[in-house]
Design a protein around this motif. Structure first.
Motif, PDB file in Angstrom:
ATOM      1  N   CYS A  12       0.829  -1.213   0.000  1.00 61.66           N
ATOM      2  CA  CYS A  12       0.000   0.000   0.000  1.00 61.66           C
ATOM      3  C   CYS A  12       0.862   1.262   0.000  1.00 61.66           C
ATOM      4  O   CYS A  12       0.547   2.239  -0.687  1.00 61.66           O
ATOM      5  CB  CYS A  12      -0.937   0.000   1.199  1.00 61.66           C
ATOM      6  N   ILE A  13       1.942   1.248   0.762  1.00 60.09           N
ATOM      7  CA  ILE A  13       2.853   2.399   0.766  1.00 60.09           C
ATOM      8  C   ILE A  13       3.507   2.559  -0.600  1.00 60.09           C
ATOM      9  O   ILE A  13       3.608   3.673  -1.134  1.00 60.09           O
ATOM     10  CB  ILE A  13       3.907   2.239   1.888  1.00 60.09           C
ATOM     11  N   ALA A  14       3.934   1.446  -1.209  1.00 62.24           N
ATOM     12  CA  ALA A  14       4.529   1.503  -2.543  1.00 62.24           C
ATOM     13  C   ALA A  14       3.517   2.001  -3.571  1.00 62.24           C
ATOM     14  O   ALA A  14       3.860   2.793  -4.458  1.00 62.24           O
ATOM     15  CB  ALA A  14       5.061   0.128  -2.943  1.00 62.24           C
ATOM     16  N   LEU A  15       2.275   1.576  -3.458  1.00 61.35           N
ATOM     17  CA  LEU A  15       1.228   2.027  -4.377  1.00 61.35           C
ATOM     18  C   LEU A  15       1.010   3.533  -4.246  1.00 61.35           C
ATOM     19  O   LEU A  15       0.882   4.239  -5.249  1.00 61.35           O
ATOM     20  CB  LEU A  15      -0.070   1.264  -4.115  1.00 61.35           C
ATOM     21  N   ALA A  16       0.997   4.025  -3.020  1.00 61.70           N
ATOM     22  CA  ALA A  16       0.837   5.467  -2.819  1.00 61.70           C
ATOM     23  C   ALA A  16       2.007   6.234  -3.439  1.00 61.70           C
ATOM     24  O   ALA A  16       1.809   7.279  -4.073  1.00 61.70           O
ATOM     25  CB  ALA A  16       0.723   5.779  -1.329  1.00 61.70           C
ATOM     26  N   LEU A  17       3.211   5.715  -3.273  1.00 56.37           N
ATOM     27  CA  LEU A  17       4.376   6.383  -3.866  1.00 56.37           C
ATOM     28  C   LEU A  17       4.325   6.337  -5.396  1.00 56.37           C
ATOM     29  O   LEU A  17       4.648   7.331  -6.058  1.00 56.37           O
ATOM     30  CB  LEU A  17       5.667   5.731  -3.362  1.00 56.37           C
ATOM     31  N   PHE A  18       3.909   5.218  -5.975  1.00 53.26           N
ATOM     32  CA  PHE A  18       3.788   5.115  -7.428  1.00 53.26           C
ATOM     33  C   PHE A  18       2.786   6.130  -7.964  1.00 53.26           C
ATOM     34  O   PHE A  18       3.010   6.742  -9.001  1.00 53.26           O
ATOM     35  CB  PHE A  18       3.359   3.703  -7.833  1.00 53.26           C
ATOM     36  N   VAL A  19       1.684   6.305  -7.260  1.00 51.82           N
ATOM     37  CA  VAL A  19       0.665   7.253  -7.712  1.00 51.82           C
ATOM     38  C   VAL A  19       1.184   8.686  -7.588  1.00 51.82           C
ATOM     39  O   VAL A  19       0.966   9.515  -8.471  1.00 51.82           O
ATOM     40  CB  VAL A  19      -0.645   7.055  -6.921  1.00 51.82           C
ATOM     41  N   LEU A  20       1.884   8.980  -6.511  1.00 51.12           N
ATOM     42  CA  LEU A  20       2.374  10.343  -6.310  1.00 51.12           C
ATOM     43  C   LEU A  20       3.511  10.709  -7.257  1.00 51.12           C
ATOM     44  O   LEU A  20       3.676  11.877  -7.613  1.00 51.12           O
ATOM     45  CB  LEU A  20       2.821  10.525  -4.860  1.00 51.12           C
ATOM     46  N   ILE A  21       4.299   9.729  -7.677  1.00 49.19           N
ATOM     47  CA  ILE A  21       5.437  10.000  -8.551  1.00 49.19           C
ATOM     48  C   ILE A  21       4.996  10.276  -9.988  1.00 49.19           C
ATOM     49  O   ILE A  21       5.640  11.028 -10.707  1.00 49.19           O
ATOM     50  CB  ILE A  21       6.424   8.806  -8.512  1.00 49.19           C
ATOM     51  N   GLN A  22       3.873   9.706 -10.409  1.00 45.35           N
ATOM     52  CA  GLN A  22       3.439   9.825 -11.800  1.00 45.35           C
ATOM     53  C   GLN A  22       3.158  11.272 -12.189  1.00 45.35           C
ATOM     54  O   GLN A  22       2.688  12.064 -11.382  1.00 45.35           O
ATOM     55  CB  GLN A  22       2.184   8.993 -12.041  1.00 45.35           C
ATOM     56  N   ASN A  23       3.446  11.576 -13.450  1.00 47.59           N
ATOM     57  CA  ASN A  23       3.103  12.890 -13.994  1.00 47.59           C
ATOM     58  C   ASN A  23       1.606  12.959 -14.223  1.00 47.59           C
ATOM     59  O   ASN A  23       0.991  11.976 -14.626  1.00 47.59           O
ATOM     60  CB  ASN A  23       3.823  13.110 -15.329  1.00 47.59           C
ATOM     61  N   PRO A  24       1.023  14.133 -14.012  1.00 45.91           N
ATOM     62  CA  PRO A  24      -0.410  14.266 -14.292  1.00 45.91           C
ATOM     63  C   PRO A  24      -0.668  14.091 -15.785  1.00 45.91           C
ATOM     64  O   PRO A  24       0.108  14.532 -16.618  1.00 45.91           O
ATOM     65  CB  PRO A  24      -0.752  15.676 -13.822  1.00 45.91           C
ATOM     66  N   LYS A  25      -1.761  13.442 -16.113  1.00 41.67           N
ATOM     67  CA  LYS A  25      -2.062  13.149 -17.514  1.00 41.67           C
ATOM     68  C   LYS A  25      -3.193  14.005 -18.051  1.00 41.67           C
ATOM     69  O   LYS A  25      -3.954  13.583 -18.898  1.00 41.67           O
ATOM     70  CB  LYS A  25      -2.421  11.677 -17.660  1.00 41.67           C
ATOM     71  N   GLY A  26      -3.359  15.166 -17.540  1.00 36.70           N
ATOM     72  CA  GLY A  26      -4.416  16.034 -18.018  1.00 36.70           C
ATOM     73  C   GLY A  26      -4.804  17.005 -16.926  1.00 36.70           C
ATOM     74  O   GLY A  26      -4.184  17.066 -15.875  1.00 36.70           O
TER      75      GLY A  26
END
Length: 116
Positions: A12-26
């Motif tokens: 869950c912590i890794a998932l949160a970090l993956f989501v926060l690291i991503q560039n916004p797509k719109g």
């Protein structure tokens, strides 16, 4: 089971970090509802996006497995726990209105009504 719970927390912590690291797509809700590119930039080969989907699938699988293990082996684990033993030893309080020591038809004790 404890191992699965710890693994779930780490994922869950890794998932949160993956989501926060991503560039916004719109623009999100500020796009105005244009139908041409509704879900943002089409980058299905992005490593972070694939990692997010994989971690999400792992969260679902681990959550379901923890629930299944907890329900199947839960009665044996709970019966031997210290908390359950303590709960078994404590007396159950009487229901509201049903456990009074005085009979219901007893008049109240006489009080002194003389003025002083």
């Amino acid at each position: 089971m404890l191992f699965l719970i710890i693994l779930l927390i780490i994922i869950c912590i890794a998932l949160a970090l993956f989501v926060l690291i991503q560039n916004p797509k719109g623009g999100g809700l500020a796009t105005g509802g244009s139908g041409s590119n509704m879900f943002g930039v089409q980058r299905t080969g992005d490593v972070l996006e694939k990692g997010t989907w994989i971690l999400l699938a792992l969260v679902v699988v681990l959550t379901l497995s923890i629930t299944t293990i907890g329900k199947s082996g839960g009665s044996a684990a709970v019966a031997g726990s210290k908390i359950q033993n303590q709960l078994d030893k404590t007396p159950t309080p009487p229901p509201i209105g049903g456990g009074s020591t005085a009979p219901a038809n007893t008049p109240p004790a006489a009080t002194d009504t003389t003025k002083k």
